[in-house]
Design a protein around this motif. Sequence first.
Motif, PDB file in Angstrom:
ATOM      1  N   LEU A   6      34.034   5.494  51.490  1.00  0.00           N
ATOM      2  CA  LEU A   6      32.633   5.109  51.795  1.00  0.00           C
ATOM      3  C   LEU A   6      31.378   5.725  52.390  1.00  0.00           C
ATOM      4  O   LEU A   6      31.415   7.032  53.397  1.00  0.00           O
ATOM      5  CB  LEU A   6      31.696   3.904  52.231  1.00  0.00           C
ATOM      6  CG  LEU A   6      33.045   2.378  51.930  1.00  0.00           C
ATOM      7  CD1 LEU A   6      32.611   1.443  53.218  1.00  0.00           C
ATOM      8  CD2 LEU A   6      32.895   2.120  50.614  1.00  0.00           C
ATOM      9  N   LYS A  61      37.740  -2.691  46.384  1.00  0.00           N
ATOM     10  CA  LYS A  61      36.777  -1.768  45.861  1.00  0.00           C
ATOM     11  C   LYS A  61      35.793  -2.725  45.527  1.00  0.00           C
ATOM     12  O   LYS A  61      34.138  -2.619  45.210  1.00  0.00           O
ATOM     13  CB  LYS A  61      37.868  -1.227  44.848  1.00  0.00           C
ATOM     14  CG  LYS A  61      38.097  -0.190  46.009  1.00  0.00           C
ATOM     15  CD  LYS A  61      39.143   1.142  44.507  1.00  0.00           C
ATOM     16  CE  LYS A  61      39.200   2.424  45.477  1.00  0.00           C
ATOM     17  NZ  LYS A  61      39.545   3.189  44.820  1.00  0.00           N
ATOM     18  N   ASP A  62      35.762  -4.057  44.447  1.00  0.00           N
ATOM     19  CA  ASP A  62      35.272  -5.125  43.725  1.00  0.00           C
ATOM     20  C   ASP A  62      34.676  -5.749  44.612  1.00  0.00           C
ATOM     21  O   ASP A  62      33.223  -5.601  44.369  1.00  0.00           O
ATOM     22  CB  ASP A  62      36.230  -6.069  42.954  1.00  0.00           C
ATOM     23  CG  ASP A  62      36.543  -5.041  41.881  1.00  0.00           C
ATOM     24  OD1 ASP A  62      36.568  -4.052  41.419  1.00  0.00           O
ATOM     25  OD2 ASP A  62      38.018  -5.758  40.970  1.00  0.00           O
ATOM     26  N   ILE A  64      33.032  -4.852  47.553  1.00  0.00           N
ATOM     27  CA  ILE A  64      32.330  -3.752  47.841  1.00  0.00           C
ATOM     28  C   ILE A  64      31.363  -3.184  47.041  1.00  0.00           C
ATOM     29  O   ILE A  64      30.113  -3.198  47.029  1.00  0.00           O
ATOM     30  CB  ILE A  64      32.945  -2.236  48.425  1.00  0.00           C
ATOM     31  CG1 ILE A  64      33.918  -2.705  50.068  1.00  0.00           C
ATOM     32  CG2 ILE A  64      31.969  -0.987  48.713  1.00  0.00           C
ATOM     33  CD1 ILE A  64      34.926  -1.378  49.862  1.00  0.00           C
ATOM     34  N   ARG A  65      31.844  -2.983  45.713  1.00  0.00           N
ATOM     35  CA  ARG A  65      30.684  -2.659  44.918  1.00  0.00           C
ATOM     36  C   ARG A  65      30.289  -4.169  44.569  1.00  0.00           C
ATOM     37  O   ARG A  65      28.812  -3.675  44.528  1.00  0.00           O
ATOM     38  CB  ARG A  65      31.029  -2.438  43.771  1.00  0.00           C
ATOM     39  CG  ARG A  65      32.046  -1.261  43.621  1.00  0.00           C
ATOM     40  CD  ARG A  65      32.423  -1.056  42.772  1.00  0.00           C
ATOM     41  NE  ARG A  65      33.331   0.477  42.339  1.00  0.00           N
ATOM     42  CZ  ARG A  65      34.508   0.787  42.425  1.00  0.00           C
ATOM     43  NH1 ARG A  65      35.505  -0.119  42.069  1.00  0.00           N
ATOM     44  NH2 ARG A  65      35.232   2.162  42.590  1.00  0.00           N
ATOM     45  N   ILE A  68      27.685  -4.412  47.197  1.00  0.00           N
ATOM     46  CA  ILE A  68      26.118  -3.011  47.423  1.00  0.00           C
ATOM     47  C   ILE A  68      25.329  -4.082  46.164  1.00  0.00           C
ATOM     48  O   ILE A  68      23.958  -3.232  46.425  1.00  0.00           O
ATOM     49  CB  ILE A  68      26.603  -2.006  46.894  1.00  0.00           C
ATOM     50  CG1 ILE A  68      27.569  -1.258  47.927  1.00  0.00           C
ATOM     51  CG2 ILE A  68      25.894  -0.987  46.253  1.00  0.00           C
ATOM     52  CD1 ILE A  68      28.592  -0.206  48.203  1.00  0.00           C
ATOM     53  N   THR A  69      25.868  -4.271  45.037  1.00  0.00           N
ATOM     54  CA  THR A  69      24.543  -4.572  44.511  1.00  0.00           C
ATOM     55  C   THR A  69      23.493  -5.953  44.603  1.00  0.00           C
ATOM     56  O   THR A  69      22.865  -5.792  44.387  1.00  0.00           O
ATOM     57  CB  THR A  69      25.622  -4.981  42.845  1.00  0.00           C
ATOM     58  OG1 THR A  69      25.953  -4.435  41.838  1.00  0.00           O
ATOM     59  CG2 THR A  69      24.712  -5.617  41.929  1.00  0.00           C
ATOM     60  N   THR A  74      22.925   0.359  46.681  1.00  0.00           N
ATOM     61  CA  THR A  74      22.630   1.229  45.979  1.00  0.00           C
ATOM     62  C   THR A  74      22.787   1.891  45.964  1.00  0.00           C
ATOM     63  O   THR A  74      22.972   3.711  46.030  1.00  0.00           O
ATOM     64  CB  THR A  74      22.801   1.266  44.122  1.00  0.00           C
ATOM     65  OG1 THR A  74      20.817   0.820  43.383  1.00  0.00           O
ATOM     66  CG2 THR A  74      23.592   0.063  43.773  1.00  0.00           C
ATOM     67  N   THR A  78      28.601   4.445  48.938  1.00  0.00           N
ATOM     68  CA  THR A  78      28.930   4.788  47.268  1.00  0.00           C
ATOM     69  C   THR A  78      30.218   4.720  47.573  1.00  0.00           C
ATOM     70  O   THR A  78      30.611   4.952  49.344  1.00  0.00           O
ATOM     71  CB  THR A  78      28.475   5.926  47.003  1.00  0.00           C
ATOM     72  OG1 THR A  78      26.900   6.433  46.650  1.00  0.00           O
ATOM     73  CG2 THR A  78      28.943   6.449  45.650  1.00  0.00           C
ATOM     74  N   VAL A  79      31.458   4.267  47.372  1.00  0.00           N
ATOM     75  CA  VAL A  79      32.949   4.057  47.354  1.00  0.00           C
ATOM     76  C   VAL A  79      33.513   4.853  46.204  1.00  0.00           C
ATOM     77  O   VAL A  79      32.625   5.156  45.297  1.00  0.00           O
ATOM     78  CB  VAL A  79      33.332   2.648  46.604  1.00  0.00           C
ATOM     79  CG1 VAL A  79      34.665   2.771  46.681  1.00  0.00           C
ATOM     80  CG2 VAL A  79      32.158   1.242  46.736  1.00  0.00           C
TER      81      VAL A  79
END
Length: 81
Positions: A6, A61-62, A64-65, A68-69, A74, A78-79
Amino acid sequence: ERAIKLKVRKELDGRQQFNIIKLKGSLISKGYTEIIHILDQDDEYHINSFETSVESTNEVKDFIRAFITSENLTDTVTVFK
């Protein structure tokens, strides 16, 4: 490749700092990793890296994303691996 990296902005406001800590705590408490390593990339960013099982890489990863959202990070995290 088991490592996830990250890229985290160094200059954060209080809310962003809280949410980054919350993200890292969630990764550990959900059992995705035991430790997160932090290295300086440059004057603006840290690199946070950790290993996870091959089976859970996409799930992590899903997660984390989505985090973040949902936390409006954002421009902060960043991954990239």
